[in-house]
Design an enzyme around this catalytic site. Structure first.
Site, mmCIF file in Angstrom:
data_model
loop_
_atom_site.group_PDB
_atom_site.id
_atom_site.type_symbol
_atom_site.label_atom_id
_atom_site.label_comp_id
_atom_site.label_asym_id
_atom_site.label_seq_id
_atom_site.Cartn_x
_atom_site.Cartn_y
_atom_site.Cartn_z
ATOM 1 N N TYR A 1 0.813 -1.189 -0.175
ATOM 2 C CA TYR A 1 0.151 -0.096 -0.012
ATOM 3 C C TYR A 1 1.091 1.252 0.025
ATOM 4 O O TYR A 1 0.583 2.403 -0.842
ATOM 5 C CB TYR A 1 -1.022 0.098 1.081
ATOM 6 C CG TYR A 1 -1.936 0.982 1.320
ATOM 7 C CD1 TYR A 1 -3.048 1.207 0.151
ATOM 8 C CD2 TYR A 1 -2.177 2.042 2.246
ATOM 9 C CE1 TYR A 1 -4.063 2.136 0.188
ATOM 10 C CE2 TYR A 1 -3.017 2.897 2.432
ATOM 11 C CZ TYR A 1 -3.974 2.964 1.354
ATOM 12 O OH TYR A 1 -5.067 3.658 1.332
ATOM 13 N N ARG B 1 0.957 4.432 -2.860
ATOM 14 C CA ARG B 1 1.050 5.727 -2.456
ATOM 15 C C ARG B 1 2.109 6.631 -3.000
ATOM 16 O O ARG B 1 1.902 7.635 -3.265
ATOM 17 C CB ARG B 1 0.599 5.772 -1.114
ATOM 18 C CG ARG B 1 -0.867 5.251 -0.956
ATOM 19 C CD ARG B 1 -1.295 5.916 0.287
ATOM 20 N NE ARG B 1 -0.404 5.622 1.682
ATOM 21 C CZ ARG B 1 -0.884 5.862 2.854
ATOM 22 N NH1 ARG B 1 -1.921 6.292 3.235
ATOM 23 N NH2 ARG B 1 0.184 5.616 4.029
ATOM 24 N N CYS C 1 -7.623 10.601 1.721
ATOM 25 C CA CYS C 1 -6.960 9.315 1.716
ATOM 26 C C CYS C 1 -5.778 9.563 1.001
ATOM 27 O O CYS C 1 -4.724 8.899 1.527
ATOM 28 C CB CYS C 1 -8.039 8.328 1.084
ATOM 29 S SG CYS C 1 -9.355 8.188 1.687
ATOM 30 N N HIS C 2 -5.592 10.046 -0.285
ATOM 31 C CA HIS C 2 -4.321 10.037 -0.827
ATOM 32 C C HIS C 2 -4.128 11.447 -1.278
ATOM 33 O O HIS C 2 -3.223 11.696 -2.126
ATOM 34 C CB HIS C 2 -4.537 9.170 -2.038
ATOM 35 C CG HIS C 2 -4.614 7.611 -1.646
ATOM 36 N ND1 HIS C 2 -6.067 7.205 -1.820
ATOM 37 C CD2 HIS C 2 -4.117 6.912 -1.068
ATOM 38 C CE1 HIS C 2 -5.993 6.026 -1.242
ATOM 39 N NE2 HIS C 2 -4.639 5.539 -0.749
ATOM 40 N N GLY C 3 -4.923 12.494 -0.709
ATOM 41 C CA GLY C 3 -4.292 13.865 -1.027
ATOM 42 C C GLY C 3 -4.959 14.266 -2.336
ATOM 43 O O GLY C 3 -3.969 15.035 -3.094
#
Lengths: 436, 206
Positions: free
Chosen positions: A295, A299, B170-172
């Site tokens: 994960y 990201r 969550c991921h910007g």
């Protein structure tokens, strides 16, 4: 499973069966008389532990499926019912849920063992590849199983992972709709995940059979990485390793039982006790601990498709590892440089897991402040550095090390290494072995 | 065997025999038949007829105050209906098209249109015959699927993020007041579902 069989049928029935279905012979040759290197350490007991894990998951899973309802309206409630009303349901679910964590804990140790001692190197490439296949199947089973309780993390985890496929050009949209069976993660998705979650463990069991077969043809690797040369190097599997593995399994079950009885929820996420709500996202979506490193890699890349490709590449690279490592020496015990790079690799893996659990913008290393807010290196940047090392280890370091590293002298045989260790320092009185 | 396996010619090549033809024909038939059998097993995973049938909902918009957003459920997921303030609209209209990572309006009412603010707002939605909705109301309304185009999370609204629109923590991913992606990993603007004005107070989505 290979070589000369030492099985001798003792009873009339065994003789009769042996000529028709030599299954007792197969079991004897594989798990009783099988010649095993005499120097295996406790890192080698995780194969047996993993077999136990798989059986525990299959048995507890079959029983839980008798009570679970794969429907969006009932799934969450049926899991609560298992916990509260079904006789010993709390125990069975705790065993199954924590069993998944134990399974991954054991498989990671098993894999790092293989990496350190060069168990993936010739002639065990197929054995290693089958292991990576098992690992992939485990991740698929764990992911789909996590979706079944239909909590908030279940739902949004499924949403995030299925959306990964949307990153593919052209086919992404139709493909995700096909995976969902609708316009979003819904009842159809839950139904098919349940069906596949039930199927995959049996696929794993099948590949485990192949994995053991591929182990028994070349035989076990061992901590020296030196091949077995004579019968002095080996011991029969039973009783020597059945007892050793049995002891390790008991210790492992103590740890397992600690989680099941005293901390059944500590490895899960509290948000999964909230029923799935398609309209509200949890503040922080995280997978289970054993998937966090991947994960974090996902990201680390500021592009959707790039992140997806890198995440799958992180596992894909394991398939070609046997051909990336150019060293002639198997065990890193005799590879002074590789050993250090391996230690950093373990740290990078753990660090990526840590990054995956944190918000990407959180500060990892504070360096001063700006407008009253701490500034410094964020977990996003830490993840980027560690991702770089992860891939560099496989694609740059291991290929180059084989050419620049000067291995330490190795004992002439496994038996020598065992006796040499008794006599004093490892190298004393031991002739260096030819490279292998 | 000699009647089905001709001897090689002067160049060492064998003439294809009738048996070769049967092999290829039979293999081809198996491949085509196999594909036909495989297709139902693949297609069963696509949305079923009843799933596809649940296609439209109606939602009132007249009681949404300026600067507020309601979320309705359509096709199992959230749809945002936001009534924007004049300042929101002006900030969204001031953005140059060149500054947008995704220049497609992602609007099912206007496929392929440029991601200008009018193309994203309800000005782009069809108005049914006999229905009157003031233009300034339509300009202020924005209707979007509420799933981040990165990995499907539901972004936070109420002018969140660095661009006075929506923000996916969550991921910007940051979206502006017209729901267009401005920064972060999301590749596309928030998607606009097909919808139309069916009365002076109600839209129909789908």
């Amino acid at each position: 499973m290979s070589g000369h069989s030492t099985y001798e049928p003792k009873t009339g029935f065994e003789r009769w069966l042996d000529e028709r279905l030599p299954i007792v012979r197969l079991g004897y040759d594989s798990f009783v008389g099988f010649p095993t290197p005499r120097n295996l350490n406790y890192w080698w007991t995780f194969g047996g532990i993993l077999t136990v894990c798989l059986m525990v998951q299959i048995v507890s899973g079959i029983v839980l499926a008798m009570h679970y309802v794969p429907h969006v309206d009932y799934a969450f409630a049926s899991v609560e019912r298992i916990d509260r009303d079904v006789n010993y349901g709390w125990l069975l679910r705790s065993i199954h849920a924590n069993g998944a964590s134990m399974f991954f804990l054991a498989v990671y140790i098993h894999m790092f063992r293989g990496l350190y001692y060069g168990s993936y190197k010739s002639p065990r490439e197929v054995l290693w590849i089958l292991g990576v296949v098992i690992y992939l199947l485990m991740m698929a089973a764990a992911f789909m199983g996590y979706v079944l309780p239909w909590g908030q993390m279940s739902y949004w985890g499924a949403m995030v992972i299925t959306n990964l496929f949307g990153a593919l050009p052209l086919i992404g949209g139709p493909l995700t709709e096909w995976l969902w069976g609708g316009f979003t993660v819904g009842n159809e998705t839950l139904n098919r995940f349940f069906s596949l979650h039930y199927l995959i463990p049996f696929l794993i069991a099948g590949v485990v059979g192949l994995h053991i077969w591929a182990l028994h043809v070349p035989g076990n690797n061992n901590p020296t990485g030196i091949s077995v040369k004579s019968s002095k190097d080996t011991l029969p599997f039973h009783p020597y390793y059945t007892v050793k593995d049995g002891f390790a399994i008991m210790l492992f079950l103590v740890i397992f039982a600690f989680f099941v009885f005293y901390a059944p929820d500590v490895l899960g996420h509290a948000d999964n006790y909230i029923e799935a709500d398609p309209l509200v996202t949890p503040a922080h979506i995280v997978p289970e601990w054993y998937l966090l490193p991947f994960y974090a890699i996902l990201r680390a890349v500021p592009s959707k498709l790039g992140g997806v490709i890198l995440m799958f590449a992180a596992i894909g690279v394991l398939f070609v590892l046997p051909w990336l490592d150019t060293s002639k020496v198997r065990s890193m015990r005799y590879r002074p440089l590789a050993r250090w790079f391996f230690i950093f690799f373990v740290i990078a893996g753990l660090g990526l897991g840590w990054c995956g659990a944190k918000n990407p913008d959180d500060i990892f290393l504070p360096l001063g402040s700006h407008d009253g807010h701490a500034t410094g290196i964020t977990f996003l940047w830490l993840a980027r550095v560690l991702t770089l090392y992860y891939f560099a280890y496989f694609l740059v370091i291991l290929p180059l090390l084989g050419f620049v590293e000067k291995p330490k002298p190795r004992p002439a045989s496994i038996a020598d290494s065992v006796h040499g260790a008794k006599a004093g320092p490892q190298d004393s009185g031991v002739k260096p072995a030819p490279a292998e | 065997m000699s009647d089905v396996t001709p001897s090689p010619d002067a160049n060492g090549h064998s003439e294809p025999s009738r048996r070769d033809f049967i092999y290829i024909a039979a293999g081809g038939a198996v491949a085509v038949g196999g594909a036909f059998v495989l297709w139902p097993f693949i297609d069963q995973m696509n949305p079923a007829a009843d799933t596809l049938a649940l296609a439209s909902i109606r939602a009132p918009f007249n009681d949404i105050a300026e600067g507020e957003q309601v979320t309705v459920m359509w096709r199992g997921g959230p749809v945002f209906i936001r009534r924007r303030t004049q300042a929101d609209i002006e900030s969204a209209r001031a953005v140059e098209l060149a500054a947008l990572p995704d220049k497609d309006a992602r609007n099912e009412n206007e496929p392929g249109a440029e991601a200008t603010d009018p193309n994203r707002s309800a000005l782009s939605a069809p108005v049914n015959e006999g229905v009157e909705v003031p233009e300034d109301v339509r300009a202020s309304l924005i209707v979007m699927k509420g799933n981040c185009t990165h990995l499907g999370c539901v972004p936070v609204g109420d002018g969140a993020g660095d661009y006075n629109g929506w923000f996916c923590p969550c991921h910007g991913s940051h979206y502006d007041a017209a729901g267009r992606i401005r920064r972060g990993p999301a590749p596309e603007n928030l998607h606009i579902p097909p919808y139309s004005f069916v009365s002076s107070t109600t839209i129909q989505i789908g």
